[in-house]
Design a protein around this motif. Structure first.
Motif, PDB file in Angstrom:
ATOM      1  N   ARG A  19      -8.467  11.837 -16.450  1.00 49.15           N
ATOM      2  CA  ARG A  19      -8.465  12.810 -15.353  1.00 49.15           C
ATOM      3  C   ARG A  19      -7.122  13.511 -15.252  1.00 49.15           C
ATOM      4  NH1 ARG A  19      -7.661  10.733  -9.461  1.00 49.15           N
ATOM      5  NH2 ARG A  19      -5.640  10.535 -10.482  1.00 49.15           N
ATOM      6  N   ASP A  20      -6.040  12.744 -15.344  1.00 49.97           N
ATOM      7  CA  ASP A  20      -4.711  13.338 -15.233  1.00 49.97           C
ATOM      8  C   ASP A  20      -4.432  14.282 -16.403  1.00 49.97           C
ATOM      9  OD1 ASP A  20      -4.254  11.930 -12.925  1.00 49.97           O
ATOM     10  OD2 ASP A  20      -3.203  10.288 -13.928  1.00 49.97           O
ATOM     11  N   GLN A  21      -4.910  13.932 -17.599  1.00 53.27           N
ATOM     12  CA  GLN A  21      -4.707  14.792 -18.758  1.00 53.27           C
ATOM     13  C   GLN A  21      -5.474  16.108 -18.607  1.00 53.27           C
ATOM     14  OE1 GLN A  21      -5.161  12.707 -22.598  1.00 53.27           O
ATOM     15  NE2 GLN A  21      -5.009  10.808 -21.431  1.00 53.27           N
ATOM     16  N   GLN A  39     -10.202  33.662 -10.653  1.00 47.40           N
ATOM     17  CA  GLN A  39     -11.159  33.394 -11.723  1.00 47.40           C
ATOM     18  C   GLN A  39     -12.022  32.183 -11.388  1.00 47.40           C
ATOM     19  OE1 GLN A  39      -9.470  33.318 -15.612  1.00 47.40           O
ATOM     20  NE2 GLN A  39     -11.253  32.404 -16.581  1.00 47.40           N
ATOM     21  N   VAL A  40     -13.330  32.371 -11.469  1.00 48.89           N
ATOM     22  CA  VAL A  40     -14.269  31.279 -11.238  1.00 48.89           C
ATOM     23  C   VAL A  40     -14.268  30.369 -12.460  1.00 48.89           C
ATOM     24  CG1 VAL A  40     -16.682  30.669 -10.833  1.00 48.89           C
ATOM     25  CG2 VAL A  40     -15.700  32.675  -9.708  1.00 48.89           C
ATOM     26  N   LEU A  41     -14.251  29.067 -12.224  1.00 47.66           N
ATOM     27  CA  LEU A  41     -14.164  28.091 -13.299  1.00 47.66           C
ATOM     28  C   LEU A  41     -15.521  27.462 -13.578  1.00 47.66           C
ATOM     29  CD1 LEU A  41     -10.858  26.321 -12.201  1.00 47.66           C
ATOM     30  CD2 LEU A  41     -11.140  28.195 -13.837  1.00 47.66           C
ATOM     31  N   SER A  42     -15.908  27.491 -14.825  1.00 47.46           N
ATOM     32  CA  SER A  42     -17.160  26.883 -15.263  1.00 47.46           C
ATOM     33  C   SER A  42     -16.896  25.441 -15.677  1.00 47.46           C
ATOM     34  CB  SER A  42     -17.737  27.668 -16.446  1.00 47.46           C
ATOM     35  OG  SER A  42     -18.707  26.898 -17.134  1.00 47.46           O
ATOM     36  N   GLU A  43     -17.547  24.497 -15.005  1.00 49.69           N
ATOM     37  CA  GLU A  43     -17.362  23.096 -15.370  1.00 49.69           C
ATOM     38  C   GLU A  43     -17.791  22.850 -16.809  1.00 49.69           C
ATOM     39  OE1 GLU A  43     -19.301  20.547 -12.616  1.00 49.69           O
ATOM     40  OE2 GLU A  43     -17.964  21.048 -10.931  1.00 49.69           O
ATOM     41  N   ARG A  44     -18.873  23.484 -17.239  1.00 49.94           N
ATOM     42  CA  ARG A  44     -19.353  23.296 -18.603  1.00 49.94           C
ATOM     43  C   ARG A  44     -18.300  23.737 -19.611  1.00 49.94           C
ATOM     44  NH1 ARG A  44     -21.119  26.685 -22.169  1.00 49.94           N
ATOM     45  NH2 ARG A  44     -21.324  28.363 -20.640  1.00 49.94           N
ATOM     46  N   GLU A  45     -17.703  24.894 -19.379  1.00 48.42           N
ATOM     47  CA  GLU A  45     -16.699  25.400 -20.316  1.00 48.42           C
ATOM     48  C   GLU A  45     -15.423  24.562 -20.287  1.00 48.42           C
ATOM     49  OE1 GLU A  45     -16.386  29.452 -19.166  1.00 48.42           O
ATOM     50  OE2 GLU A  45     -18.199  30.047 -20.246  1.00 48.42           O
ATOM     51  N   LEU A  46     -15.075  24.060 -19.101  1.00 50.74           N
ATOM     52  CA  LEU A  46     -13.923  23.180 -19.021  1.00 50.74           C
ATOM     53  C   LEU A  46     -14.184  21.868 -19.763  1.00 50.74           C
ATOM     54  CD1 LEU A  46     -12.843  23.683 -15.292  1.00 50.74           C
ATOM     55  CD2 LEU A  46     -11.640  24.489 -17.330  1.00 50.74           C
ATOM     56  N   CYS A  47     -15.413  21.382 -19.676  1.00 56.56           N
ATOM     57  CA  CYS A  47     -15.783  20.174 -20.417  1.00 56.56           C
ATOM     58  C   CYS A  47     -15.659  20.415 -21.921  1.00 56.56           C
ATOM     59  CB  CYS A  47     -17.209  19.745 -20.080  1.00 56.56           C
ATOM     60  SG  CYS A  47     -17.426  19.086 -18.419  1.00 56.56           S
ATOM     61  N   SER A  53     -15.785  14.492 -19.717  1.00 58.36           N
ATOM     62  CA  SER A  53     -17.087  14.501 -19.053  1.00 58.36           C
ATOM     63  C   SER A  53     -17.050  15.405 -17.825  1.00 58.36           C
ATOM     64  CB  SER A  53     -17.471  13.090 -18.620  1.00 58.36           C
ATOM     65  OG  SER A  53     -16.617  12.646 -17.575  1.00 58.36           O
ATOM     66  N   ARG A  54     -18.221  15.804 -17.353  1.00 61.25           N
ATOM     67  CA  ARG A  54     -18.273  16.655 -16.170  1.00 61.25           C
ATOM     68  C   ARG A  54     -17.705  15.935 -14.950  1.00 61.25           C
ATOM     69  NH1 ARG A  54     -22.837  21.057 -14.976  1.00 61.25           N
ATOM     70  NH2 ARG A  54     -21.822  21.701 -16.897  1.00 61.25           N
ATOM     71  N   ALA A  55     -17.982  14.624 -14.852  1.00 67.10           N
ATOM     72  CA  ALA A  55     -17.453  13.862 -13.717  1.00 67.10           C
ATOM     73  C   ALA A  55     -15.920  13.864 -13.733  1.00 67.10           C
ATOM     74  CB  ALA A  55     -17.968  12.429 -13.761  1.00 67.10           C
ATOM     75  N   THR A  56     -15.327  13.728 -14.920  1.00 68.02           N
ATOM     76  CA  THR A  56     -13.871  13.728 -15.032  1.00 68.02           C
ATOM     77  C   THR A  56     -13.304  15.100 -14.688  1.00 68.02           C
ATOM     78  OG1 THR A  56     -13.933  12.023 -16.738  1.00 68.02           O
ATOM     79  CG2 THR A  56     -11.937  13.351 -16.600  1.00 68.02           C
ATOM     80  N   VAL A  57     -13.956  16.162 -15.154  1.00 67.41           N
ATOM     81  CA  VAL A  57     -13.508  17.516 -14.845  1.00 67.41           C
ATOM     82  C   VAL A  57     -13.550  17.754 -13.340  1.00 67.41           C
ATOM     83  CG1 VAL A  57     -14.127  19.964 -15.024  1.00 67.41           C
ATOM     84  CG2 VAL A  57     -14.042  18.537 -17.080  1.00 67.41           C
TER      85      VAL A  57
END
Length: 235
Positions: A19-21, A39-47, A53-57
């Motif tokens: 999570r910290d990384q 800017q809107v952030l996409s969880e999928r793209e951040l993953c 994982s999405r939970a970590t993001v």
């Protein structure tokens, strides 16, 4: 919707640190303006960018929200925070005091290695005078060495937190005609005073530098939010 475009790196283990990384990668992308205010952030793209994982993001985004870098948008997830003109003004007021202290402590505590490092950073600042983004990055390097020479970890932590929130505003300040060259001249004077061990003058010049940057940036901010200047000449 603007898509996430920053280049992430595969996060390292152990899992307790993931999570910290991820938070640090997103934090740096915001600081470097790979992710811009609003800017809107996409969880999928951040993953995909971080291999997390999405939970970590989501945990990382909550952490960044507590730092004021991310805001929750109704029905749209998260977005990079915009900085109001009033908040920017308050941050400049605090920065002028903290950076003044940084200049004073460097002048009082720096050794010869610190002074050499600061002079080297000044060379980078002077070389970037015609590149606003490059100049903002070079100045960040200069102040990193200035703070390091003062040997105050608490001051470093406070300035790091504040400076992450004002990257876009710095570019607005540097976009004012003639401001970049003046900014470089001010940094050169700070370097000279700090390296010479003149604590009173180093503190005064650091404060003036922030106050001058505020005078250049704040009139260009509207009452609601920060927008990057268009175009960013020479960026």
């Amino acid at each position: 919707m603007t898509t996430v475009t920053f280049t992430g790196n595969e996060v390292a283990r152990p899992p307790a640190l993931i999570r910290d990384q991820v938070a640090e990668q997103i934090r740096q992308a915001i600081t470097n303006l790979e992710l811009v205010p609003g800017q809107v952030l996409s969880e999928r793209e951040l993953c995909e960018a971080t291999t997390a994982s999405r939970a970590t993001v989501r945990e990382a985004l909550r952490q960044l929200q507590s730092e004021g870098l991310i805001v929750s948008t109704t029905g749209r997830g998260s977005a990079v925070a915009r900085l109001s003109a009033d908040a920017a003004r308050q941050i400049y007021e605090v920065r002028s005091q903290l950076e003044g202290l940084a200049g004073r402590l460097f002048a009082e505590r720096a050794d010869e290695a610190d002074r050499r490092a600061l002079r080297m950073e000044l060379i980078h600042v002077e070389a970037a005078v015609d590149d606003h983004r490059g100049l903002a990055k070079a100045k960040a390097g200069f102040y990193e060495k200035l703070v390091a020479g003062g040997r105050n970890a608490e001051l470093k932590q406070l300035l790091d937190m504040i400076n992450r929130r004002v990257t876009a505003v710095r570019l607005i300040s540097l976009s004012k005609p003639g401001r970049a060259a003046v900014s470089v001249s001010e940094v050169r004077a700070i370097c000279d005073a700090a390296v010479a061990g003149n604590a009173d003058l180093a503190e005064k010049l650091c404060r003036q530098h922030v106050e001058n940057a505020a005078a250049a940036a704040l009139p260009q901010l509207d009452a609601e939010s920060v927008h990057l200047p268009v175009p960013l000449s020479s960026a």
